[in-house]
Design an enzyme around this catalytic site. Structure first.
Site, PDB file in Angstrom:
ATOM      1  N   ARG A 134       0.816  -1.212   0.000  1.00 27.73           N
ATOM      2  CA  ARG A 134       0.000   0.000   0.000  1.00 27.73           C
ATOM      3  C   ARG A 134       0.851   1.263   0.000  1.00 27.73           C
ATOM      4  NH1 ARG A 134      -5.255  -1.143   1.807  1.00 27.73           N
ATOM      5  NH2 ARG A 134      -5.464   0.962   2.580  1.00 27.73           N
TER       6      ARG A 134
ATOM      7  N   TRP B 190       2.123   6.285   6.226  1.00 28.96           N
ATOM      8  CA  TRP B 190       2.427   7.102   5.037  1.00 28.96           C
ATOM      9  C   TRP B 190       2.195   8.534   5.491  1.00 28.96           C
ATOM     10  CZ3 TRP B 190       0.072  10.405   1.425  1.00 28.96           C
ATOM     11  CH2 TRP B 190       0.686  10.472   0.177  1.00 28.96           C
TER      12      TRP B 190
ATOM     13  N   GLY C 276      -6.089   7.723   8.505  1.00 27.87           N
ATOM     14  CA  GLY C 276      -7.025   8.824   8.261  1.00 27.87           C
ATOM     15  C   GLY C 276      -6.444  10.139   8.750  1.00 27.87           C
TER      16      GLY C 276
END
Ligand code: F6R
Length: 607
Positions: A27, A75, A100
C-alpha cells in the site's frame, strides 16, 4: 496508504503483526511499528523509519512476547518521516494506531496541551491523548474511545489497547476501512483483507460510525452512542497465492503477465459470443431503468479515470442516444455540478477506498442519481455504498501501479455499454463484434505479452536514460497515451506526458529535443492517416519515435512494435499491455523500487 493490523489470541502477537504488516507493504509507507502487551500486562513499543525489515531488526534485538498487540505502516501526512511520528502512539494508558486524518487536531491539541506534553507532530498522538483524557477511573476503554471520537472531525480507522484492560482491543472506523477477522481462539484486525488471508475467512466489516470491542473470543459491535449492534459475518474472498509473486521478480510483472487469466474472470458468464450479447448482473436495473438512462457520468482518479475515458469512447460507439461525461474525482467533488435525472454514475475504483472517488459517490447520491460501482476490492467502502454495480474480478492488485485493474475496468464498463445498447437501438452487429473480440481478448493478450516481452525489455534499455517522454494517440488511442505516460512516470520517474496527437501543434511540439522520446500508439482504423500525421510532424523536427501499432502498413519511426491480432476494436487494450511492459522494464533498468515507487500509496484514503 497507511495500514493497520491487530491481534489477540494465543499466538505470539509480534509474529502475526509483522507478518500482517508485510502483507500491507504494497500500500506504500515510510515507517512502521508495533505495540504489544505481555503476560505481566507490561506494554512494549517498537517503531522504525523505512521498510518492515528495519522494524524487524529492532525486534530481533528486543523481541516482544505478548499475545495481544497492534501494528501500523505509516504514510506521512502530519509531520515528517521520523520514528517519533511513526505509530503506535502511546499517551498515558493508551496505545493507538490510526489511519485517516483528524481535521480538528490543532484545536484539540491546544486544549490538551494543558495536561499533556506531545512528542510528535501527528494528529494521531492528539487522538491518543483525547482518548486517555476520557479514560477515567469509572470508564472503560470502550467508553473513552466513544467519547473521544464524538469530538473528532475527520476520518479514522483506529485500533487501541490499554494495559488497564488486558485481552481487549477497541477498534472504530469512519471513512477508513477496518475488518475484524474471527478465528478459533483468536481475533485479528486489519485495514485490508489481504492481511487476514491464511488466518480466517470469517470477518466483520465495520461500517462508518461503528466501534467494536475485540477479545480472543470474537467482537461486539456498538454505535458511538454505545448501542449494541447486530454485526453481519461475511466471507473473505481470495487466497494466499494471489498475494504472492508466483515466481516473478516483482508483483508488477506478475500482474501484467496474468492479465489473460484475470480478464477471463472479469468476463466469466458475462458474454455470449454465439448470440452476440453481453450481460452484467450487478447493476440490477429494470428494463425501464435501462431504457431511461440517457446520460452516463464516469468518475475516477488516475488510471481508473483513464479506464473511464477509454470506456466512454466505446459507450458512444455502442449507444446512439447516450451522452457520456468522464470526470476526475478530486475536481468533481467540489464542483457545483448538475446531473439530469436520467443519469447514472459509474464509480470506478480498484481499491474501492479512494477518498476523492468516495466523496463524489456521496455527492452524486445526494442529488438522487443512481450510482453503480466498477470496483475490484470485494467489500470495500465504495462497493458497499453504491446502489449497484459490478466487481471487476481482477484479483488482488499488490503493485502500487495499476495494470490488470485498468484492463478489467475498461472491459466491465464495455459490458455495461453492450447491455445499454440493446435498450437504446444500438447496432446489434456492432455489439456482436465487440462480444466476439471480448471472447478472444484474454488469449490475444497472452499472445501479445509473450510475443513482445523481450522486445519491450530491449526497447526499455535503449530509452531508459532519457529525461522526458511524450505519449501520443488519437481516438481510442488517446486514453491509452495518457495511461502509458502515467505508468512510465510513476515507476521510472521519467517525466512523461500523454497528449491527444491532434494537440501536438497547439503546444507540446515546442518541447521536442534530444532529451525527449515520443511514443505513438497508432491504430489500424479510419483515422490511421491522421494518426501518422502527428508522427511525421515529430520526425520532421528530429524527435526520437517509438510506434506501437496493429497496422501492417509502412510506418517510419526509430522503433516499431507491431502486434498481429484478430482484435481491432479492442486493439488499444492490447497495445496498452505493451506500454505496461515498457514502463516496467525501464523502471527495472533504472534500479527503482518497481512495486512501491517513491511517494506513492496504493489506496489513497486521504484527500
Ligand atoms: C496508477 C494508479 C493510480 C490509481 C488511482 C485510483 O497506476 O495506481 O492512479 O489508479 O489512485 O485508485 P483506485 O482505482 O483504487 O480508486
Amino acid at each position: 496508504m497507511c495500514g493497520i493490523v491487530g491481534y489477540v489470541g494465543k499466538k505470539v502477537a509480534q509474529d502475526v503483526l509483522v507478518g500482517g504488516l508485510r502483507r500491507l507493504e504494497y500500500r506504500g509507507y515510510d515507517s512502521a511499528g508495533i505495540a504489544t502487551l505481555d503476560d505481566n500486562n507490561d506494554a512494549h513499543l517498537a517503531r522504525a523509519v523505512g521498510k518492515i525489515s528495519s522494524l524487524s531488526a529492532v525486534l530481533e534485538k528486543e523481541p516482544q512476547t505478548g499475545h495481544l498487540g497492534i501494528g501500523h505502516t505509516r504514510w506521512a501526512t502530519h509531520g515528517g518521516v521520523t520514528e517519533t511520528n511513526a505509530h503506535p502512539h502511546h499517551v498515558g494508558n493508551v496505545y493507538l494506531v490510526h489511519n485517516g486524518i483528524i481535521e480538528n487536531y490543532k484545536e484539540l491539541k491546544a486544549e490538551l496541551q494543558k495536561t499533556y506534553t506531545f512528542a510528535s507532530d501527528t494528529d494521531t498522538e492528539v487522538l491518543a491523548a483525547l482518548i486517555d483524557s476520557n479514560y477515567t477511573k469509572d470508564s472503560s476503554l470502550k467508553d473513552a474511545v466513544a467519547k473521544a471520537l464524538k469530538r473528532v472531525r475527520g476520518t479514522y480507522g483506529i485500533a487501541v489497547f490499554s494495559p488497564k484492560e488486558p485481552g481487549t482491543i477497541v477498534v472504530a472506523r469512519l471513512g477508513s476501512p477496518l475488518i475484524i477477522g474471527l478465528g478459533k481462539d483468536e481475533t485479528l484486525i486489519a485495514s485490508d483483507a489481504s492481511a487476514l488471508l491464511g488466518y480466517t475467512r470469517e470477518a466483520i466489516y465495520l461500517n462508518d460510525g461503528e466501534l467494536a470491542v475485540c477479545t480472543k473470543d470474537g467482537a461486539e459491535v456498538y454505535s458511538l452512542e454505545l448501542k449494541h449492534l447486530n454485526s453481519k459475518k461475511e466471507t473473505i474472498e481470495g487466497d494466499l497465492a494471489q498475494i504472492q509473486k508466483g515466481g516473478y521478480d516483482h508483483f508488477l510483472l506478475k500482474e501484467i503477465m496474468e492479465q489473460a487469466t484475470t480478464l477471463h474472470n472479469t468476463l466469466y458468464g458475462r458474454i455470449d459470443p454465439k448470440a452476440g450479447k453481453m450481460h452484467l448482473g450487478g447493476p440490477n436495473l429494470t428494463e425501464k431503468e435501462m431504457r431511461d438512462i440517457h446520460h452516463v457520468v464516469i468518475v475516477g482518479c488516475g488510471t481508473a479515470y483513464y479506464a473511464g475515458l477509454l470506456a466512454s469512447y466505446y459507450m458512444e460507439q455502442l449507444v446512439p442516444d447516450l451522452t457520456t461525461e468522464v470526470v476526475i474525482a478530486s475536481e468533481y467533488r467540489y464542483r457545483s455540478f448538475h446531473l439530469p435525472k436520467d443519469s447514472v454514475a459509474l464509480i470506478v475504483s480498484q481499491s474501492g477506498e479512494t477518498a476523492d472517488t468516495l466523496a463524489c459517490l456521496r455527492e452524486i447520491k445526494k442529488r438522487g442519481v443512481k450510482t453503480l460501482g466498477i470496483v475490484n476490492v470485494v467489500g470495500s467502502t465504495i462497493a458497499r455504498e453504491v446502489d449497484g454495480g459490478t466487481y471487476v474480478h481482477a484479483g488482488p492488485e499488490i503493485s502500487v501501479a495499476s495494470t490488470k485493474a485498468f484492463t478489467a475496468q475498461v472491459v466491465a464498463m464495455l459490458l455495461f455499454a453492450g447491455m445499454l445498447a440493446e435498450y437504446h437501438g444500438g447496432d446489434p452487429k456492432l455489439v456482436a463484434e465487440f462480444t466476439r473480440e471480448l471472447a478472444i481478448l484474454p488469449e490475444e493478450i497472452e499472445k501479445t505479452l509473450n510475443a513482445n516481452r523481450e522486445t519491450m525489455e530491449k526497447l526499455a534499455k535503449k530509452y531508459a536514460e532519457y529525461d522526458h517522454a511524450l505519449y501520443l494517440g488519437r481516438d481510442t488511442a488517446f486514453p491509452i497515451a495518457l495511461e502509458g505516460a502515467l505508468k512510465l512516470k510513476e515507476i521510472s520517474y521519467i517525466h512523461s506526458e500523454g497528449y491527444a496527437s491532434g494537440e501536438l501543434k497547439h503546444g507540446p511540439i515546442a518541447l521536442i529535443d534530444n532529451r525527449f522520446f515520443e511514443v505513438f500508439t497508432i491504430l489500424d482504423n479510419w483515422l490511421f492517416d491522421k494518426a501518422c500525421g502527428g508522427l511525421h510532424e515529430v520526425r520532421a523536427r528530429g524527435g526520437k519515435t517509438i510506434v506501437l501499432t496493429n497496422s501492417k502498413a509502412d510506418i517510419e519511426a526509430d522503433d516499431i512494435v507491431r502486434i498481429e491480432s484478430k482484435i481491432e476494436l479492442l486493439a488499444p487494450i492490447l497495445l496498452n499491455t505493451l506500454q505496461q511492459l515498457f514502463a516496467y522494464y525501464v523502471a527495472v533498468d533504472r534500479g527503482n523500487d518497481v512495486d512501491q515507487p517513491r511517494n506513492l500509496a496504493k489506496s489513497v484514503t486521504v484527500e
